[in-house]
Design an enzyme around this catalytic site. Structure first.
Site, PDB file in Angstrom:
ATOM      1  N   ALA A 274       0.980  -1.027   0.100  1.00 43.54           N
ATOM      2  CA  ALA A 274      -0.382   0.439   0.371  1.00 43.54           C
ATOM      3  C   ALA A 274       0.937   1.318   0.091  1.00 43.54           C
ATOM      4  CB  ALA A 274      -0.657  -0.153   0.905  1.00 43.54           C
TER       5      ALA A 274
ATOM      6  N   GLY B 221       0.746  -7.805  -9.344  1.00 43.58           N
ATOM      7  CA  GLY B 221       1.203  -7.049 -10.033  1.00 43.58           C
ATOM      8  C   GLY B 221       2.835  -6.989  -9.579  1.00 43.58           C
TER       9      GLY B 221
ATOM     10  N   HIS C 283      12.700   2.066 -17.308  1.00 49.07           N
ATOM     11  CA  HIS C 283      12.024   2.140 -16.800  1.00 49.07           C
ATOM     12  C   HIS C 283      13.084   3.790 -15.405  1.00 49.07           C
ATOM     13  CE1 HIS C 283      10.240  -1.192 -17.906  1.00 49.07           C
ATOM     14  NE2 HIS C 283       9.022  -0.917 -17.017  1.00 49.07           N
ATOM     15  N   HIS C 284      11.755   4.399 -15.167  1.00 52.50           N
ATOM     16  CA  HIS C 284      12.367   5.001 -13.680  1.00 52.50           C
ATOM     17  C   HIS C 284      13.875   4.420 -12.800  1.00 52.50           C
ATOM     18  CE1 HIS C 284      10.543   2.079 -10.962  1.00 52.50           C
ATOM     19  NE2 HIS C 284       9.416   2.394 -11.855  1.00 52.50           N
TER      20      HIS C 284
ATOM     21  N   LYS D 169      13.435   1.558 -10.168  1.00 55.57           N
ATOM     22  CA  LYS D 169      12.998   0.294 -10.404  1.00 55.57           C
ATOM     23  C   LYS D 169      13.938  -0.852  -9.709  1.00 55.57           C
ATOM     24  CE  LYS D 169      10.840  -2.903 -13.564  1.00 55.57           C
ATOM     25  NZ  LYS D 169      10.196  -3.397 -12.546  1.00 55.57           N
TER      26      LYS D 169
HETATM   27  N1  NDP Z   1       2.273  -5.717 -13.074  1.00 57.30           N
HETATM   28  C1  NDP Z   1       2.285  -4.306 -13.300  1.00 57.30           C
HETATM   29  O1  NDP Z   1       1.491  -3.625 -14.418  1.00 57.30           O
HETATM   30  C2  NDP Z   1       3.228  -3.521 -12.725  1.00 57.30           C
HETATM   31  C3  NDP Z   1       4.586  -3.847 -11.457  1.00 57.30           C
HETATM   32  N2  NDP Z   1       5.628  -3.097 -11.511  1.00 57.30           N
HETATM   33  C4  NDP Z   1       5.704  -3.981 -10.463  1.00 57.30           C
HETATM   34  O2  NDP Z   1       5.304  -3.747  -8.610  1.00 57.30           O
HETATM   35  C5  NDP Z   1       6.254  -4.168  -7.904  1.00 57.30           C
HETATM   36  C6  NDP Z   1       6.164  -2.614  -7.156  1.00 57.30           C
HETATM   37  O3  NDP Z   1       6.704  -1.540  -7.904  1.00 57.30           O
HETATM   38  P1  NDP Z   1       6.306   0.004  -6.971  1.00 57.30           P
HETATM   39  O4  NDP Z   1       5.302   0.441  -6.770  1.00 57.30           O
HETATM   40  O5  NDP Z   1       6.775   1.017  -8.164  1.00 57.30           O
HETATM   41  O6  NDP Z   1       8.036  -0.564  -5.871  1.00 57.30           O
HETATM   42  P2  NDP Z   1       7.272   0.644  -4.542  1.00 57.30           P
HETATM   43  O7  NDP Z   1       9.107   0.165  -3.937  1.00 57.30           O
HETATM   44  O8  NDP Z   1       7.117   1.720  -4.938  1.00 57.30           O
HETATM   45  O9  NDP Z   1       6.622  -0.139  -3.306  1.00 57.30           O
HETATM   46  C7  NDP Z   1       6.976  -1.449  -3.190  1.00 57.30           C
HETATM   47  C8  NDP Z   1       5.591  -1.881  -1.723  1.00 57.30           C
HETATM   48  O10 NDP Z   1       6.550  -3.266  -1.097  1.00 57.30           O
HETATM   49  C9  NDP Z   1       5.831  -2.912   0.223  1.00 57.30           C
HETATM   50  N3  NDP Z   1       6.803  -4.041   0.563  1.00 57.30           N
HETATM   51  C10 NDP Z   1       7.931  -4.205   0.364  1.00 57.30           C
HETATM   52  N4  NDP Z   1       8.724  -5.145   1.404  1.00 57.30           N
HETATM   53  C11 NDP Z   1       7.790  -5.537   1.932  1.00 57.30           C
HETATM   54  C12 NDP Z   1       7.753  -6.685   2.689  1.00 57.30           C
HETATM   55  N5  NDP Z   1       8.933  -7.750   2.563  1.00 57.30           N
HETATM   56  N6  NDP Z   1       6.560  -7.596   3.053  1.00 57.30           N
HETATM   57  C13 NDP Z   1       5.510  -6.745   2.670  1.00 57.30           C
HETATM   58  N7  NDP Z   1       5.455  -5.309   1.456  1.00 57.30           N
HETATM   59  C14 NDP Z   1       7.173  -4.818   1.056  1.00 57.30           C
HETATM   60  C15 NDP Z   1       6.769  -2.093   0.567  1.00 57.30           C
HETATM   61  O11 NDP Z   1       6.333  -1.378   1.723  1.00 57.30           O
HETATM   62  P3  NDP Z   1       6.992  -0.406   2.117  1.00 57.30           P
HETATM   63  O12 NDP Z   1       6.556   0.853   2.216  1.00 57.30           O
HETATM   64  O13 NDP Z   1       6.482  -0.622   3.787  1.00 57.30           O
HETATM   65  O14 NDP Z   1       8.608  -0.319   1.940  1.00 57.30           O
HETATM   66  C16 NDP Z   1       6.219  -0.569  -0.280  1.00 57.30           C
HETATM   67  O15 NDP Z   1       4.962  -0.183  -0.013  1.00 57.30           O
HETATM   68  C17 NDP Z   1       7.216  -3.914  -8.393  1.00 57.30           C
HETATM   69  O16 NDP Z   1       7.344  -5.738  -8.880  1.00 57.30           O
HETATM   70  C18 NDP Z   1       7.325  -3.395  -9.673  1.00 57.30           C
HETATM   71  O17 NDP Z   1       7.614  -3.807 -11.147  1.00 57.30           O
HETATM   72  C19 NDP Z   1       5.198  -2.089 -11.654  1.00 57.30           C
HETATM   73  C20 NDP Z   1       3.841  -1.287 -12.300  1.00 57.30           C
HETATM   74  C21 NDP Z   1       3.376  -1.684 -12.939  1.00 57.30           C
HETATM   75  O1  LIG Z   2       8.521  -1.099 -11.579  1.00 56.83           O
HETATM   76  C1  LIG Z   2       7.723  -0.684 -13.060  1.00 56.83           C
HETATM   77  O2  LIG Z   2       7.376   0.639 -12.926  1.00 56.83           O
HETATM   78  C2  LIG Z   2       7.243  -2.032 -13.473  1.00 56.83           C
HETATM   79  N1  LIG Z   2       7.340  -2.040 -13.616  1.00 56.83           N
HETATM   80  C3  LIG Z   2       6.153  -3.472 -14.094  1.00 56.83           C
HETATM   81  C4  LIG Z   2       7.229  -4.048 -15.074  1.00 56.83           C
HETATM   82  O3  LIG Z   2       8.799  -4.923 -14.712  1.00 56.83           O
HETATM   83  O4  LIG Z   2       7.661  -4.946 -15.804  1.00 56.83           O
HETATM   84  C5  LIG Z   2       5.265  -3.101 -15.631  1.00 56.83           C
HETATM   85  C6  LIG Z   2       5.500  -1.283 -15.803  1.00 56.83           C
HETATM   86  O5  LIG Z   2       6.273  -1.814 -17.288  1.00 56.83           O
HETATM   87  C7  LIG Z   2       6.090  -0.636 -14.882  1.00 56.83           C
END
Ligand code: NDP
Ligand SMILES: O=C(O)C1=N[C@H](C(=O)O)C[C@H](O)C1
Length: 255
Positions: free
Chosen positions: A9, A88, A144-145, A148
């Site tokens: 979240a 995701g 990507h940013h 990542k």
């Molecule tokens: N399928 C799709 O369309 C997309 C997939 N993604 C993927 O989604 C994932 C998240 O991306 P993003 O939101 O940018 O990442 P962030 O780093 O912003 O967020 C990660 C989240 O995971 C939580 N987290 C980390 N470690 C743990 C743990 N051990 N237990 C529970 N929670 C944990 C963090 O919580 P805390 O705040 O407590 O550290 C944080 O809320 C990545 O794998 C990314 O590649 C991203 C965009 C699109």
């Molecule tokens: O971490 C991201 O930001 C994203 N992750 C996903 C991936 O690993 O493909 C999807 C998207 O491109 C953004």
């Protein structure tokens, strides 16, 4: 009303899911899981929990955008408390993917490395192009940013699988992830999947098909992360009453 639990979240996508749920009919936020505390304020009716079992009991379906090790903890807890899951998170290991498959025998799971409609269609186009463009060299580049953590992106690997499958190849056997030094000429079947990182790029994927005298590049650019949060919410509404099984975003979008 479908009650959603958000896992991850505090994250970039997790926060957007929480915002986008407010503007979506027939589905609402009921619980969030945090490791420590939520770093923004939330409606007091939402359960904020540091215990995964309690979090799972507080929702009808989970949307997970976290990290591989966190997703693994979620899957292990869901094996004890089955719940529909929209996942995701990318960068999952073979063990974590096997756990996900095992969990899908007792609950519906939609796993998508990219929740956008555009990339779902791109995967179909890449499969077709790889099959039709015999002899063209296939190369994939993703950008990507800088925050990542996993590379190459889950989307790039899925696109690589679509390309390899169009050629009747196994991606693991033909994928290369870098070129450096006196490495010799490109081999016929290799598929490069290269990652660039910088700034605030939301997500850009290019699959190129290169031949003598011509090339085609298929490109997708995500310009807003809400593409993913909205896609995940749509997937949750679709998945919530499904039978146990492993579903793809193409199943949800009927592509
Ligand atoms: N399928 C799709 O369309 C997309 C997939 N993604 C993927 O989604 C994932 C998240 O991306 P993003 O939101 O940018 O990442 P962030 O780093 O912003 O967020 C990660 C989240 O995971 C939580 N987290 C980390 N470690 C743990 C743990 N051990 N237990 C529970 N929670 C944990 C963090 O919580 P805390 O705040 O407590 O550290 C944080 O809320 C990545 O794998 C990314 O590649 C991203 C965009 C699109
Ligand atoms: O971490 C991201 O930001 C994203 N992750 C996903 C991936 O690993 O493909 C999807 C998207 O491109 C953004």
């Amino acid at each position: 009303m479908t009650r959603v639990g958000v896992f991850g979240a505090n994250g970039r996508v997790g926060k957007l899911i929480i915002d986008d749920l407010k503007a979506t009919d027939n589905i609402s936020l009921s619980s969030v899981f945090v490791r420590n505390s939520l770093n923004f304020s939330i409606d007091p009716s939402v359960m904020v929990s540091t215990d995964i079992g309690t979090f799972l009991n507080g929702c009808d379906i989970v949307i997970d955008f976290s990290l591989p090790e966190a997703c693994e903890s979620l899957l292990e807890a869901a094996l004890k408390t089955p719940k529909p899951l929209v996942i995701g998170t990318t960068g999952l290991s073979v063990h974590q993917l096997n756990l996900l498959k095992q969990a899908s025998e007792s609950m519906p799971i939609l796993y998508a490395t990219n929740m956008s409609l555009g990339v779902a269609l791109l995967n179909k186009l890449v499969y077709q192009a790889a099959a039709a463009l015999e002899g063209f060299d296939i190369e994939i580049v993703e950008m990507h940013h800088k925050h990542k953590k996993d590379a190459p992106s889950g989307t790039a690997l899925t696109l690589g699988e679509s390309a390899a499958s169009g050629r009747g190849l196994d991606l693991d056997a033909v994928r290369i992830s870098g070129r450096d030094g006196n490495i010799g000429e490109r081999t016929k079947d290799e598929i490069a999947v290269m990652a660039l990182r910088g700034g605030d790029i939301v997500g850009r994927h290019t699959v190129g098909f290169y031949n003598e005298g011509e090339f085609i590049e298929l490109n997708h650019t995500a310009t807003s992360r809400n593409t993913f949060s909205k896609g995940a919410i749509r997937a949750a509404s679709w998945l919530v009453n499904k039978e146990p099984g492993l579903y793809s975003i193409s199943d949800c979008l009927e592509l």
